[in-house]
Design a protein around this motif. Structure first.
Motif, mmCIF file in Angstrom:
data_model
loop_
_atom_site.group_PDB
_atom_site.id
_atom_site.type_symbol
_atom_site.label_atom_id
_atom_site.label_comp_id
_atom_site.label_asym_id
_atom_site.label_seq_id
_atom_site.Cartn_x
_atom_site.Cartn_y
_atom_site.Cartn_z
ATOM 1 N N LEU A 167 -38.449 16.089 -34.455
ATOM 2 C CA LEU A 167 -39.047 15.842 -33.144
ATOM 3 C C LEU A 167 -38.504 14.555 -32.528
ATOM 4 O O LEU A 167 -38.105 14.536 -31.354
ATOM 5 C CB LEU A 167 -40.564 15.755 -33.268
ATOM 6 N N ARG A 195 -34.974 15.021 -31.372
ATOM 7 C CA ARG A 195 -34.826 15.976 -30.274
ATOM 8 C C ARG A 195 -35.288 15.403 -28.936
ATOM 9 O O ARG A 195 -34.711 15.690 -27.890
ATOM 10 C CB ARG A 195 -35.623 17.243 -30.593
ATOM 11 N N GLU A 196 -36.323 14.615 -28.947
ATOM 12 C CA GLU A 196 -36.887 14.071 -27.714
ATOM 13 C C GLU A 196 -36.048 12.899 -27.209
ATOM 14 O O GLU A 196 -35.623 12.058 -27.981
ATOM 15 C CB GLU A 196 -38.327 13.612 -27.941
#
Length: 84
Positions: free
Chosen positions: A35, A38-39
């Motif tokens: 996460l 990816r962000e």
């Protein structure tokens, strides 16, 4: 390898992370790492928006920036996310 650390969260969030990780066949740590990778940060989003405008031959003005931010806020709202 980086040094392990702890993140404080509610039991509800921890339990949800555990379920999500199990469904993906991974660990909570790996899920959080994915996460985080990816962000994009605000600076990274801004850089990519400017690059996209340049590729499209559009001058990246404050007006274009605001229009893009408004568009993404509407997209997130329709996806059930918080509108910015």
């Amino acid at each position: 390898m980086s040094k392990p650390t702890s993140i404080k969260t509610s039991e509800e969030v921890r339990d949800r992370l555990r379920i999500l990780a199990a469904e993906r066949g991974t660990t909570i740590t790996e899920l959080l790492e994915e996460l985080a990778a990816r962000e994009l940060t605000e600076a990274e989003r801004e850089q990519r928006a400017a690059e996209a405008a340049r590729e499209l031959g559009i001058e990246y003005t404050e007006q274009v920036q605001r229009a893009g931010q408004d568009a993404w806020a509407k997209i997130r709202a329709h996806q059930g996310g918080a509108a910015a």
